[in-house]
Design an enzyme around this catalytic site. Structure first.
Site, PDB file in Angstrom:
ATOM      1  CG  HIS A  37     -60.582  17.061  66.453  1.00  0.00           C
ATOM      2  ND1 HIS A  37     -61.457  16.706  67.456  1.00  0.00           N
ATOM      3  CD2 HIS A  37     -60.012  18.232  66.844  1.00  0.00           C
ATOM      4  CE1 HIS A  37     -61.429  17.630  68.415  1.00  0.00           C
ATOM      5  NE2 HIS A  37     -60.564  18.567  68.060  1.00  0.00           N
TER       6      HIS A  37
ATOM      7  CG  ASP B 164     -58.310  22.082  66.344  1.00  0.00           C
ATOM      8  OD1 ASP B 164     -58.643  21.020  66.885  1.00  0.00           O
ATOM      9  OD2 ASP B 164     -58.980  23.115  66.435  1.00  0.00           O
ATOM     10  CG  ASN B 165     -61.112  20.412  63.824  1.00  0.00           C
ATOM     11  OD1 ASN B 165     -60.802  21.083  64.800  1.00  0.00           O
ATOM     12  ND2 ASN B 165     -62.077  19.515  63.853  1.00  0.00           N
TER      13      ASN B 165
ATOM     14  CD  GLU C  60     -62.841  25.494  69.398  1.00  0.00           C
ATOM     15  OE1 GLU C  60     -62.458  25.510  68.218  1.00  0.00           O
ATOM     16  OE2 GLU C  60     -63.152  24.447  70.004  1.00  0.00           O
TER      17      GLU C  60
ATOM     18  CG  HIS D 103     -55.917  19.855  70.142  1.00  0.00           C
ATOM     19  ND1 HIS D 103     -56.505  20.177  71.345  1.00  0.00           N
ATOM     20  CD2 HIS D 103     -56.918  19.901  69.230  1.00  0.00           C
ATOM     21  CE1 HIS D 103     -57.800  20.406  71.161  1.00  0.00           C
ATOM     22  NE2 HIS D 103     -58.075  20.243  69.872  1.00  0.00           N
TER      23      HIS D 103
ATOM     24  CE  LYS E 173     -65.376  16.900  65.638  1.00  0.00           C
ATOM     25  NZ  LYS E 173     -64.810  16.250  66.835  1.00  0.00           N
TER      26      LYS E 173
ATOM     27  CG  HIS F  87     -61.789  20.602  72.828  1.00  0.00           C
ATOM     28  ND1 HIS F  87     -61.138  19.403  72.937  1.00  0.00           N
ATOM     29  CD2 HIS F  87     -61.816  20.901  71.496  1.00  0.00           C
ATOM     30  CE1 HIS F  87     -60.810  18.974  71.729  1.00  0.00           C
ATOM     31  NE2 HIS F  87     -61.210  19.860  70.838  1.00  0.00           N
TER      32      HIS F  87
END
Length: 444
Positions: free
Chosen positions: A91, A339-340, A242, A89, A94, A239
């Site tokens: 991004h 994640d990010n 969250e 997972h 981004k 998602h």
């Protein structure tokens, strides 16, 4: 500059056939381990083995110290060997925008607003390509074998980012297996736009997804999403919740919808933070449904720890992560991912799954005992992505390995392991993480 450890392995692993001798491997990552190998595992589940590599594959796994002493190879002195990890997972679209668009207050709302502003102003094909490439170079150098990324897919951005992803997937073929998930709101599936998104995702060989909260007509939107996924033969990835709001129970609604629609393809839910703020009986009821529906869950500990329960001037009261141990007790497949990375949702990170596992162990208490938690960044996400053979070590498997000088888990998780050695198909990986200065032209 290469470490002495790196240089030593380089010299020992030049040929098509060699041994990695006297290594420690998590027993939970060994396929078909012999009784002798199992019997030799220590209290943390680390098996003492010799690994034979031939023409890019593992040809033998034998008890440590039993490989022919005259055979080419290296004595790892009980250093650890892991399969290359899988990041389930992320991004990538981004990633690395922090230098031009910081999160003003560190909150979730601040992140949403900052990303929206940056996307509208800057996310051209060239911009997304440069940042995706940078992120993948980081992941590859750290040893990552596969990545699933979510792509913001509302409005015109879908027609920009999905073709970029297609080019990245082809460019990185044979190095990192890439999958993509569309990221839209549930309401999208209540309109004709939902049909367009599903067709676009199917055309690009992706995964259907959305971000779920307690929005009006959520059940109707979920039914529509599952119907479209079934029509196009797509897995789904959400998602979910969250937030620290205990009233956010969309995970429960997703499980009900999956059962109601008799959906048989893979379902993954990420985040699921609000479970940790709900009453135990309510959370247990949801987890029982999740197990019944065959849903897998991925937690994103670093990002959720950073964002959740952030109130200016107040120390956070909870960790932001979901109920991973309770899920594992119900045999729900659970994974940990990054994640990010260096964007308004999380201003740090380096696409390094070793860092993710290290921090997850601290945040989620994935130790005492360690048990089979190493599977959460290797075999389990590989299975969820449908990658046969990835994330495991066994005879016949491709020798995609990460070799550490560290011995026990305390050594492994106390340092960044910047001297790790990555083998891909039995060959030493010659790759370095890129310099951040390479992105400077995007921010001027």
């Amino acid at each position: 500059m290469p470490s002495r450890f790196h240089a030593t392995i380089t010299g020992a692993c030049r040929g098509a056939k060699f041994w990695l001798k006297k290594a420690l491997v998590p027993l939970c990552l060994l396929e078909d381990a012999s009784p002798e190998v199992r019997a030799g595992a220590d209290s943390d589940g680390l098996a003492f083995v010799d690994l034979r590599i031939e023409h890019g594959r593992i040809s033998a796994v034998v008890p440590g110290g039993t490989a022919p002493c005259c055979s080419p190879g290296i004595n790892l002195e009980r250093g650890q060997v892991w399969p290359c990890p899988v990041d389930l997972h992320t991004h990538l679209d981004k990633g690395h925008i922090w230098p031009r668009r910081e999160n003003p207050d560190g909150t979730f709302a601040g992140a949403l607003d900052a990303v929206a502003r940056d996307r509208d102003a800057n996310w051209t094909a060239d911009d997304v390509t440069a940042r995706m490439e940078f992120g993948l170079r980081c992941a590859y150098a750290h040893g990552t074998r596969a990545v699933r990324t979510h792509l913001d897919s509302a409005g015109r951005q879908a027609e920009i980012s999905w073709p970029v992803f297609d080019r990245m997937r082809e460019r990185w073929k044979g190095r990192i297996d890439l999958q993509a998930v569309c990221l839209v709101t549930p309401e999208t599936y209540l309109t004709d736009e939902g049909d367009r998104i599903a067709e676009l995702v199917a055309r690009h060989g992706g995964v259907l997804g959305c971000v779920t909260y307690m929005v009006p007509r959520l059940d109707e939107a979920l039914d529509r999403l599952f119907a479209l996924a079934d029509k196009h033969g797509l897995d789904v990835d959400f998602h979910v919740d969250e937030t620290g709001d205990a009233e956010s129970v969309s995970l429960h609604r997703i499980a009900e919808a999956a059962l109601r629609n008799r959906f048989e393809r893979r379902i993954l839910c990420g985040h699921c933070c609000s479970l940790a703020t709900q009453e135990p009986e309510q959370a247990a009821s949801t987890l029982d449904l999740v197990a019944k529906a065959g849903i897998a869950v991925v937690t994103l500990p670093m990002c959720n720890l950073y964002l959740q329960d952030r109130v200016p001037g107040r120390t956070p009261r909870w960790r932001g992560v979901t109920l991973l141990h309770e899920m594992r007790a119900r045999n729900i497949p659970v994974a940990v991912a990054s994640d990010n990375c260096r964007d308004p949702f999380y201003g740090y990170g380096d696409h390094d799954m070793v860092e993710v596992y290290r921090e997850a162990t601290r945040i989620l208490h994935l130790d005492r005992p360690v048990g089979d938690w190493p599977r959460a960044v290797t075999a389990t996400p590989a299975g969820i992505m449908g990658l046969d053979g990835a994330g495991r070590i066994g005879v016949g498997q491709v020798a995609d390995l990460v070799v550490f000088r560290a011995r026990g888990y305390s050594e492994l998780l106390s340092r960044p392991q910047s001297d790790r050695v990555v083998l891909r198909a039995g060959q030493l990986l010659d790759a370095e993480v890129p310099d951040y200065r390479e992105l400077d032209e995007l921010f001027t």
